[in-house]
Structure formats: C-alpha cells, structure tokens
Design a protein around this motif. Structure first.
Motif, PDB file in Angstrom:
ATOM      1  N   PHE A  94       0.835  -1.206   0.000  1.00 48.43           N
ATOM      2  CA  PHE A  94       0.000   0.000   0.000  1.00 48.43           C
ATOM      3  C   PHE A  94       0.867   1.253   0.000  1.00 48.43           C
ATOM      4  CE2 PHE A  94      -2.496   3.413   1.769  1.00 48.43           C
ATOM      5  CZ  PHE A  94      -3.772   3.215   1.258  1.00 48.43           C
ATOM      6  N   ALA A 110      -4.595   0.658  -2.794  1.00 51.10           N
ATOM      7  CA  ALA A 110      -5.459  -0.436  -2.349  1.00 51.10           C
ATOM      8  C   ALA A 110      -5.366  -1.626  -3.291  1.00 51.10           C
ATOM      9  CB  ALA A 110      -6.902   0.054  -2.248  1.00 51.10           C
ATOM     10  N   TRP A 131     -14.781   1.601  -7.241  1.00 50.64           N
ATOM     11  CA  TRP A 131     -14.823   0.808  -6.011  1.00 50.64           C
ATOM     12  C   TRP A 131     -15.485  -0.540  -6.243  1.00 50.64           C
ATOM     13  CZ3 TRP A 131     -11.104   2.759  -3.800  1.00 50.64           C
ATOM     14  CH2 TRP A 131     -10.924   4.131  -3.653  1.00 50.64           C
ATOM     15  N   THR A 166     -10.969  -7.719  -4.549  1.00 47.81           N
ATOM     16  CA  THR A 166     -10.957  -8.107  -3.136  1.00 47.81           C
ATOM     17  C   THR A 166     -11.624  -9.464  -2.939  1.00 47.81           C
ATOM     18  OG1 THR A 166     -11.003  -5.777  -2.479  1.00 47.81           O
ATOM     19  CG2 THR A 166     -11.629  -7.402  -0.810  1.00 47.81           C
TER      20      THR A 166
END
Length: 531
Positions: free
Chosen positions: A378, A420, A505, A512
């Motif tokens: 990160f 991220a 996102w 993710t």
C-alpha cells in the motif's frame, strides 16, 4: 460459588502471544531481509520509469494542456466547473439586456447522417442518409457570451429524449415526451430574472409547464440569447462515429425585453453564427451549419453538442492516469515476487515449523504476514502513484497531448485506489504462496491469476475484454478511471475509449473477492496440513 480458572498450559507449550507481538515479529522478519526491502522500492521506481516511457511515447500536434492549439487541430473547452466539455452548435441570436423572455415554436426536427466507406478518407467520399441522434437538440439558449465553455441555460426539443432543460453541461431536467413534428409542435420558453433562468414547454403556446430552473451566478446585465441547433456524433452505424446534421424549423419567435424600450433585442437584429465549427475530427465531430429566414420563421441547421466531453479521443489525449497502467503492472509483478517469497522462503528453509512452534494459531501467523505485506504494498504503490500521476501529465503536455482535467478528489481517489489495488493483490498472492508452498509455482500462479487478465485486456478488444474487467482481478484496474460518464451523451463507453465497465470501487470489490477467496482457501489448508 467457585471462581473459574484457566487450566494450566501443558509443560513446554508456549503462551498465546498477543496479535501485535506476532505482527511485530513478522515485520522484523521482513525488514531484516535486504532483498525484501529493496524490491518494493525497485517496484516503485519501475512504475515511474514505465509511466514516463508510456507518456513520452504519446506524441501529437493537437493541443497543449494549457489549451493552445496549432492551426487546424481540435480545442477542448473547459466548463464552469473546470471539466472538459463539448460546446459546438449553430445559433441565430443577439444581445438581451436585463430581464426578459424568449418564446418560440419548433414545428420539425430532422437530421442526416454522413458515413464514410471503409478505407476511404473522410475528405474524399461521404454517404448521407436520413438519421437523427437521440441527443440532437434544438431550442432557446442563454449565456453570458458565445465563448466556448461559458455557463449557459437552454430549453430544447431533442431527437429522442423529449423536451429538456439543461444548464452548465451536467444538469438536465425532463419535460414533455416525444419528438417535435408538424402534428405535434413544441412551444418553448426561456425566462431570465436576474441570475435565474427558467425553462418552460407547452403544447399550445397558452398553458405553460415548468421544466427547470438554473441560477447562473454572476450573469451580466447584457447576455447572449437566441435559437440554436446541434447534433452529436452517432455511433449506431459506425464504431468510429458518424457525423450528423440536424435541421429545425422555428416560428412564432418573440422576445419580451422588460428593460428596453427601443426594441434593440428583437429577432430582426439577430445574426447567425457557428460556434466551434472548423475543427478536426474530435468529439463532437462537426459539419458546418447555417440558417434561412422567411419572415418570422427560421430554418436552422447545426452539428456538434453542448454536453460533457467524455472521449479520450484519437488526437493524442490522455488523463491523469492514462500513462499509469503499464508501470503499475510491472510494479505488481515485483510485489508478487516479494509477497510469495515472504511465505515460501520459510517453507523452503524449514523455518515455518519454528514459526508455528513459537506462535500457536497458524492462521494468526498468516494474518500477520498479510498485514505486513499488504501495508508495504500500500505505502509503496501510494508513493509511486503520487509521483507517477503528475509525471505522466507533465510529459503528455510537453509532447502536445491534451490532458482531460481531473479534480483533486479524483486524483486522490486514483492514488488511494492504486495503493489499495496493490495491497489487495499482495495479500491475494501471499495466499497463493501459502497454498502452493513453492516459490516458482506461487509466483507463476500469482501472475496468471492477478496480472495476466489485465495484460490480455490491455491488448484485446470486444466483449471478451469487457468481461475480463468485470469478472477477473483485472476489474481492480477500474480504480484508474478518470473520464466521466454522462447520461446526456450516447457513446460506447468501452475500455478502448478510456473507460472501465465497473465503477472504481466496484472493480476493487471484485479484486478483493478474489483475494478473499484465495486467503480463505489458504487459511483452511494451513490449518489442516502439516507444516
């Protein structure tokens, strides 16, 4: 009542250390291996180098980022909010002083589409056929001046979206549905009261319905007001877009200027002018318009658009992040190697047994390793993106490319999203290393799962690429999205045109999910298998 007591640990069994102690131990392991420390720094430097090379390879003779353009090349206006806009149309109008009202009736709105046969230069052969884009517009326009990019408010009939009231490029309100035609003419009215502009429509010119209101702060006493027609590029018949020209018939045009007596702002004093014409093929692609007047009636033709500019284009344009993906991909490969050997090195040397003997709870060790490698990725990616974004923009502008403006929050989101993306990828690859236990297999597996889809997507095209960026870890690259989408623009928002199929996102969420799946499998196997 007897107080409960924790049974004593068996002889030789270590006490359960707090997670912070496990985390500190894993961090000490990481920073004491020189290669693990220098490799992330190398990844950041490679990201910068390849970002520079990609930006430096973009050459054009169109516009500079400062808005200066060489003769014959496109200029992209900037709207009131600092975003790039399309602002091209044909108008017949003049000055309006003080408060006032302009009313007109549109009895028809038609159009033609000009297509170019494959392999033929646009200047050599064009085929014209009837065709009216859904966002072709004809109506009444009011703005401080005819300078491209200035504030405006307009009430209009459209080719396929009914009557609309729009202002400042991104604001839109709906009125009556259906197209304008001799059997169903559209009455339109635009009223200015101070800084407030209001749009109405009517079926008969007697009963009026409010569509919308705009507050144009700082509107001067004397403004430009008039009729206008514009028609954007159509992508229904050509993937590259076809030029269109709309024609509208206006009558019953009246002007009520409450502050003038001599009637200088009358339709008799109005003049026709083309705004934004004479530019090369850029969005919107233009053809010259014109007008004809017969008594109190006007027939006006125009091409272009008044809307947000949404195209990365063919003339050497870029965005805050357009030079970053390749450099980021190279950096991710380096981080994948670091993340895998952080776990596989212990298996290779047999040290994993010592670790598990010292720290009961194998999944706590895995979690601590994930925090360490994720945090390192990160920080490194955030630093690299923070340097690469302005570097890429500077080089693009130096080479004459137009860079679409992006707000500070958008740039911050790109930097945070890049960080991220790297962190989630590192955690996912750490899980792959835990599953495979072998460095070579883990590195290969990490690259195939987390990097290869984005590489394939960057060189491919079509629906398959779109699904790669929807369903695979490549979706995480959506965090680099800068160009805005607009409901006021019919345009193929494809990866080839600078767009991703998912929001930033949402795309990161897909990545993710893949990392979480790998991490879950790794945790189960780590618990069940022998060290």
């Amino acid at each position: 009542m007897t107080a409960s007591r924790t049974p004593p640990l068996p002889a030789g069994a270590p006490e359960r250390a707090p997670f912070t102690a496990v985390l500190r131990a894993e961090w000490i392991k990481f920073r004491t291996v020189r290669g693990w420390v220098t490799a992330p720094i190398t990844a950041a430097l490679l990201c910068l180098v390849f970002t520079f090379l990609v930006a430096d390879g973009t050459h054009t003779e169109s516009c500079s980022g400062a808005g200066t353009c060489k003769a014959g090349h496109a200029h992209v206006p900037t709207g009131p909010d600092g975003r790039a806009v399309a602002d091209s149309y044909y108008t017949v109008g003049g000055r309006l002083t003080g408060d006032g009202t302009v009313t007109t009736r549109i009895t028809s709105l038609t159009g033609v589409t000009s297509t170019v046969p494959a392999g033929v230069a646009p200047s050599q052969a064009q085929r014209t056929r009837p065709g009216l884009p859904a966002w072709a517009k004809a109506g009444i326009l009011l703005r401080p001046s005819t300078r491209q990019g200035s504030a405006y408010a307009a009430v209009m009939a459209t080719g396929g979206h009914g009557d609309r009231f729009q202002y400042d490029y991104g604001n839109d309100g709906a009125g009556r549905r259906g197209p304008a035609s001799p059997g169903s003419p559209r009455w339109l009215r635009l009223t200015r009261t101070g800084d407030t502009v209001t749009g109405y429509d009517s079926a008969d010119g007697t009963t009026w319905t409010l569509i919308g209101t705009a507050h144009l702060t700082g509107l001067p006493v004397t403004v430009y007001a008039g009729l206008f027609v514009t028609s954007p590029v159509s992508f229904r018949t050509s993937a590259d877009g076809s030029r269109t020209l709309a024609t509208a018939a206006f009558d019953h045009t009246t002007i009520d200027d409450h502050t003038t007596v001599d009637g200088h702002a009358t339709s008799g004093a109005w003049q026709g002018r083309s705004i934004g014409a004479g530019q090369q093929d850029f969005y919107p692609t233009l053809r010259t318009g014109g007008f004809h007047r017969a008594g109190g009636s006007f027939v006006i033709s125009g091409s272009g658009d008044i809307a947000p500019a949404v195209v990365q284009g063919l003339l050497g344009t870029g965005t805050a992040s357009s030079s970053l993906p390749f450099g980021l991909t190279v950096a991710l490969i380096v981080l994948i190697v670091v993340a895998t050997v952080f776990i596989t090195a212990e298996y290779r040397r047999g040290l994993i047994r010592v670790t598990f003997a010292a720290v009961p709870g194998r999944r706590r060790v895995l979690a601590a390793k994930a925090v360490v490698v994720g945090a390192v990725a990160f920080v490194i990616a955030a630093a690299a993106a923070a340097a690469a974004v302005p570097l890429g923009e500077h080089v693009l502008r130096a080479n004459g490319a137009y860079v679409f403006p992006a707000g500070a929050l958008t740039v911050l989101r790109v930097i945070a999203g890049t960080a991220a993306l790297a962190a989630v990828t590192a955690v996912g690859v750490l899980a792959v290393g835990t599953i495979a236990r072998k460095s070579a297999a883990a590195v290969a597996g990490g690259i195939v799962v987390f990097v290869l889809p984005s590489i394939v997507g960057s060189i491919g095209s079509g629906d398959a690429v779109e699904w790669l960026y929807r369903l695979t870890p490549a979706a995480g690259f959506s965090v680099l999205q800068v160009l805005p989408r607009s409901a006021q623009v019919d345009y193929p928002y494809t990866f080839a045109n600078g767009y991703y199929p998912l929001t930033p996102w949402a795309g990161l969420g897909v990545l993710t999910a893949w990392a979480a799946l790998a991490f879950g499998i790794a945790a189960v196997l780590l618990y069940r298998r022998d060290a």
